[in-house]
Design a protein around this motif. Structure first.
Motif, PDB file in Angstrom:
ATOM      1  N   ILE A 140      -6.122   4.304  -8.217  1.00 45.24           N
ATOM      2  CA  ILE A 140      -5.331   3.338  -7.430  1.00 45.24           C
ATOM      3  C   ILE A 140      -5.478   3.677  -5.959  1.00 45.24           C
ATOM      4  O   ILE A 140      -5.184   4.779  -5.531  1.00 45.24           O
ATOM      5  N   LYS A 141      -5.954   2.706  -5.188  1.00 47.17           N
ATOM      6  CA  LYS A 141      -6.138   2.882  -3.745  1.00 47.17           C
ATOM      7  C   LYS A 141      -5.298   1.834  -3.023  1.00 47.17           C
ATOM      8  O   LYS A 141      -5.429   0.644  -3.277  1.00 47.17           O
ATOM      9  N   ASN A 142      -4.428   2.296  -2.120  1.00 49.58           N
ATOM     10  CA  ASN A 142      -3.553   1.371  -1.386  1.00 49.58           C
ATOM     11  C   ASN A 142      -2.744   0.488  -2.313  1.00 49.58           C
ATOM     12  O   ASN A 142      -2.511  -0.692  -2.041  1.00 49.58           O
TER      13      ASN A 142
ATOM     14  N   GLU B 208       5.373  10.605  -3.127  1.00 50.45           N
ATOM     15  CA  GLU B 208       6.709  10.548  -2.542  1.00 50.45           C
ATOM     16  C   GLU B 208       6.909   9.194  -1.875  1.00 50.45           C
ATOM     17  O   GLU B 208       5.951   8.577  -1.382  1.00 50.45           O
ATOM     18  N   ALA B 209       8.146   8.748  -1.825  1.00 54.26           N
ATOM     19  CA  ALA B 209       8.460   7.476  -1.184  1.00 54.26           C
ATOM     20  C   ALA B 209       8.027   7.515   0.273  1.00 54.26           C
ATOM     21  O   ALA B 209       8.232   8.498   0.980  1.00 54.26           O
ATOM     22  N   GLY B 210       7.401   6.439   0.713  1.00 56.44           N
ATOM     23  CA  GLY B 210       6.947   6.316   2.087  1.00 56.44           C
ATOM     24  C   GLY B 210       5.502   6.706   2.295  1.00 56.44           C
ATOM     25  O   GLY B 210       4.942   6.463   3.374  1.00 56.44           O
ATOM     26  N   LYS B 211       4.878   7.313   1.281  1.00 58.65           N
ATOM     27  CA  LYS B 211       3.482   7.716   1.422  1.00 58.65           C
ATOM     28  C   LYS B 211       2.552   6.676   0.808  1.00 58.65           C
ATOM     29  O   LYS B 211       2.969   5.792   0.061  1.00 58.65           O
ATOM     30  N   LYS B 212       1.280   6.806   1.158  1.00 59.00           N
ATOM     31  CA  LYS B 212       0.282   5.852   0.677  1.00 59.00           C
ATOM     32  C   LYS B 212       0.233   5.856  -0.845  1.00 59.00           C
ATOM     33  O   LYS B 212       0.317   6.918  -1.481  1.00 59.00           O
ATOM     34  N   ALA B 213       0.065   4.673  -1.397  1.00 56.68           N
ATOM     35  CA  ALA B 213      -0.035   4.539  -2.848  1.00 56.68           C
ATOM     36  C   ALA B 213      -1.479   4.787  -3.276  1.00 56.68           C
ATOM     37  O   ALA B 213      -2.171   3.910  -3.791  1.00 56.68           O
ATOM     38  N   ASP B 214      -1.950   6.017  -3.030  1.00 55.23           N
ATOM     39  CA  ASP B 214      -3.250   6.487  -3.483  1.00 55.23           C
ATOM     40  C   ASP B 214      -2.996   7.412  -4.662  1.00 55.23           C
ATOM     41  O   ASP B 214      -2.497   8.536  -4.493  1.00 55.23           O
ATOM     42  N   ILE B 215      -3.334   6.955  -5.857  1.00 54.55           N
ATOM     43  CA  ILE B 215      -2.896   7.619  -7.081  1.00 54.55           C
ATOM     44  C   ILE B 215      -4.052   7.686  -8.071  1.00 54.55           C
ATOM     45  O   ILE B 215      -4.872   6.760  -8.164  1.00 54.55           O
TER      46      ILE B 215
ATOM     47  N   SER C 231     -14.819   6.245  -6.438  1.00 49.49           N
ATOM     48  CA  SER C 231     -15.100   6.123  -7.875  1.00 49.49           C
ATOM     49  C   SER C 231     -14.836   7.435  -8.611  1.00 49.49           C
ATOM     50  O   SER C 231     -14.673   7.446  -9.833  1.00 49.49           O
ATOM     51  N   GLN C 232     -14.766   8.533  -7.860  1.00 49.70           N
ATOM     52  CA  GLN C 232     -14.490   9.853  -8.430  1.00 49.70           C
ATOM     53  C   GLN C 232     -13.018  10.249  -8.291  1.00 49.70           C
ATOM     54  O   GLN C 232     -12.656  11.396  -8.570  1.00 49.70           O
ATOM     55  N   GLY C 233     -12.196   9.338  -7.816  1.00 52.97           N
ATOM     56  CA  GLY C 233     -10.777   9.633  -7.651  1.00 52.97           C
ATOM     57  C   GLY C 233     -10.443  10.303  -6.338  1.00 52.97           C
ATOM     58  O   GLY C 233      -9.297  10.700  -6.114  1.00 52.97           O
ATOM     59  N   VAL C 234     -11.446  10.455  -5.461  1.00 47.45           N
ATOM     60  CA  VAL C 234     -11.228  11.039  -4.136  1.00 47.45           C
ATOM     61  C   VAL C 234     -10.842   9.896  -3.202  1.00 47.45           C
ATOM     62  O   VAL C 234     -11.682   9.082  -2.819  1.00 47.45           O
ATOM     63  N   THR C 235      -9.571   9.822  -2.836  1.00 50.84           N
ATOM     64  CA  THR C 235      -9.089   8.684  -2.049  1.00 50.84           C
ATOM     65  C   THR C 235      -9.144   8.931  -0.548  1.00 50.84           C
ATOM     66  O   THR C 235      -9.010   7.992   0.236  1.00 50.84           O
ATOM     67  N   SER C 236      -9.342  10.190  -0.137  1.00 51.74           N
ATOM     68  CA  SER C 236      -9.503  10.534   1.281  1.00 51.74           C
ATOM     69  C   SER C 236     -10.470  11.711   1.374  1.00 51.74           C
ATOM     70  O   SER C 236     -10.499  12.568   0.493  1.00 51.74           O
TER      71      SER C 236
ATOM     72  N   ASP D  92       0.804  -1.224   0.000  1.00 55.20           N
ATOM     73  CA  ASP D  92       0.000   0.000   0.000  1.00 55.20           C
ATOM     74  C   ASP D  92       0.834   1.269   0.000  1.00 55.20           C
ATOM     75  O   ASP D  92       0.294   2.363   0.139  1.00 55.20           O
ATOM     76  N   LEU D  93       2.160   1.139  -0.177  1.00 52.20           N
ATOM     77  CA  LEU D  93       3.038   2.308  -0.081  1.00 52.20           C
ATOM     78  C   LEU D  93       3.806   2.575  -1.376  1.00 52.20           C
ATOM     79  O   LEU D  93       4.104   1.660  -2.146  1.00 52.20           O
ATOM     80  N   ILE D  94       4.133   3.843  -1.570  1.00 51.13           N
ATOM     81  CA  ILE D  94       5.060   4.230  -2.626  1.00 51.13           C
ATOM     82  C   ILE D  94       6.464   3.992  -2.083  1.00 51.13           C
ATOM     83  O   ILE D  94       6.811   4.472  -1.002  1.00 51.13           O
ATOM     84  N   THR D  95       7.267   3.241  -2.814  1.00 49.42           N
ATOM     85  CA  THR D  95       8.613   2.927  -2.329  1.00 49.42           C
ATOM     86  C   THR D  95       9.705   3.702  -3.045  1.00 49.42           C
ATOM     87  O   THR D  95      10.790   3.898  -2.496  1.00 49.42           O
ATOM     88  N   ASP D  96       9.402   4.172  -4.268  1.00 50.74           N
ATOM     89  CA  ASP D  96      10.441   4.910  -4.995  1.00 50.74           C
ATOM     90  C   ASP D  96       9.794   5.776  -6.066  1.00 50.74           C
ATOM     91  O   ASP D  96       8.795   5.388  -6.689  1.00 50.74           O
TER      92      ASP D  96
END
Length: 387
Positions: A380-382, A360-367, A87-92, A24-28
């Motif tokens: 993309i969620k988690n 950024e690396a270390g943040k949630k992979a919400d894209i 569904s609208q791209g709002v992840t939080s 669920d994380l961005i690593t690089d």
């Protein structure tokens, strides 16, 4: 997973590059290169080289969608809203309350608190993440109440505000009030130690607004709506904002609440450092024309416009934050600024920019991946693409 594309980076600019995620994380994040050269399975590789790759959207002021409202105070309502928002791209998102009886507000806060604690962890891949509450009432002005019920308005009360905050146990992120309704503005200083105090539905003049800001008010609810107007002899809240620093300012860019010229004026005055795009959506969002409720008032939705029944007064919106992004782009705002106003800025405002809001690396992979016309390509969620 590896994503190659035009990456919206922490410097608020787009760069050709790649994003690598693990679970669920961005690593690089590798920028200004030709993209992925690693040998990975097709199922773990997204070629978005002709698209925009941006952080998941964050809406810090919405009431509802798909027939449900945060004020319903049920897990089902939060789930239905969260599913639509993703569904609208709002992840939080941050749910907004209304001016309601105190017991109702307490129930909304306690329900959201328990939902966050027990029903939605960090691995809900099919739901947008509820990250807090925006308590919009009851401490507002009857003269600028809009679609809030006047009969439930109360003068700002420190003990009651503290009860809201205590009940939330950390989930009340924004607490709104009208400064001119305060018998003692020092209430703002006390509350600002625990939450972000917002100038909300206020008929305040310039001097009172300045005093409120100096006392610790650091946020403004939906600029231009539910507030005093501006004239050269009576600059009101807008004038106070221009003369102040470190204020975050909500702005609805659906083209209904604020004229495009005023949106562009706000952008020129406050830039993408202070403005935060919001939807202010109500339960009719995602549905068609009809009669809905906001708080306990009837709202008519017709031709994509929500108004207090029997009036022309706007009453929330039926546009998602994603809709506001497209509308703002059509108004001429730069895409780089629009993305900041819907991702980085709200994350910082809510104090969650250590984990979401930027790629950024270390943040949630919400894209969110958009094509060049800003149509949604992939959510993309988690770290998991939404099917």
């Amino acid at each position: 997973m590896i994503i190659k594309g035009n990456i919206y980076a922490a410097d608020r600019q787009f760069h050709t590059g790649t994003v690598i995620t693990d679970n669920d994380l961005i690593t690089d994040v590798s920028l200004d290169n030709l993209g992925c050269t690693l040998d990975v399975p097709d199922s773990n590789y997204i070629d978005a080289s002709d698209k925009y790759v941006i952080p998941g959207l964050i809406d810090i002021h919405l009431h509802g969608a798909m027939g449900f409202d945060i004020g319903d105070a049920t897990y089902e309502a939060i789930d239905k809203i969260a599913r639509f928002e993703l569904s609208q791209g709002v992840t939080s998102f941050v749910g907004a309350t209304m001016t309601m009886p105190v017991d109702n507000i307490i129930k909304v806060i306690s329900t959201a608190r328990d939902y966050m604690a027990h029903n939605q962890g960090s691995f809900c891949n099919d739901l947008s993440t509820l990250i807090g509450l925006n308590v919009e009432g009851p401490f507002i002005s009857p003269d600028k109440c809009g679609a809030q019920n006047k009969s439930h308005i109360l003068p700002p009360d420190l003990a009651l505000a503290k009860e809201f905050i205590k009940t939330g146990d950390g989930i009340v992120k924004i607490l709104g009030l009208a400064p001119e309704m305060c018998s003692d503005l020092s209430i703002i200083k006390t509350l600002s130690e625990s939450v972000k105090v917002a100038i909300t539905h206020s008929n305040s003049d310039y001097d009172t607004a300045i005093k409120a800001i100096n006392m610790g008010a650091s946020h403004v609810t939906h600029l231009f709506n539910g507030m005093t107007g501006f004239t050269h002899r009576s600059p009101g809240i807008l004038g106070a904002l221009v003369d102040s620093n470190d204020i975050t300012i909500e702005l609805i860019t659906d083209g209904i609440h604020v004229h495009p010229a005023a949106v562009n004026m706000a952008y020129k005055l406050f830039s993408d450092k202070s403005l935060i795009m919001i939807s202010d959506s109500m339960r009719g969002c995602g549905l068609g024309d009809g009669i809905y409720t906001l708080g306990d008032l009837d709202i008519e939705v017709k031709n994509h416009r929500a108004t207090l029944k029997g009036t022309n007064s706007p009453a929330g919106s039926v546009s998602s934050l994603y809709d506001n992004i497209k509308a703002a782009y059509n108004m001429g705002l730069p895409l780089e600024s629009i993305v900041a106003m819907a991702t980085i800025n709200p994350a910082r405002c809510m104090g969650v920019d250590d984990r979401i809001g930027s790629i950024e690396a270390g943040k949630k992979a919400d894209i969110l991946i958009l094509d060049k016309e800003l149509n949604t390509d992939t959510i993309i969620k988690n770290g998991i693409p939404l099917q």
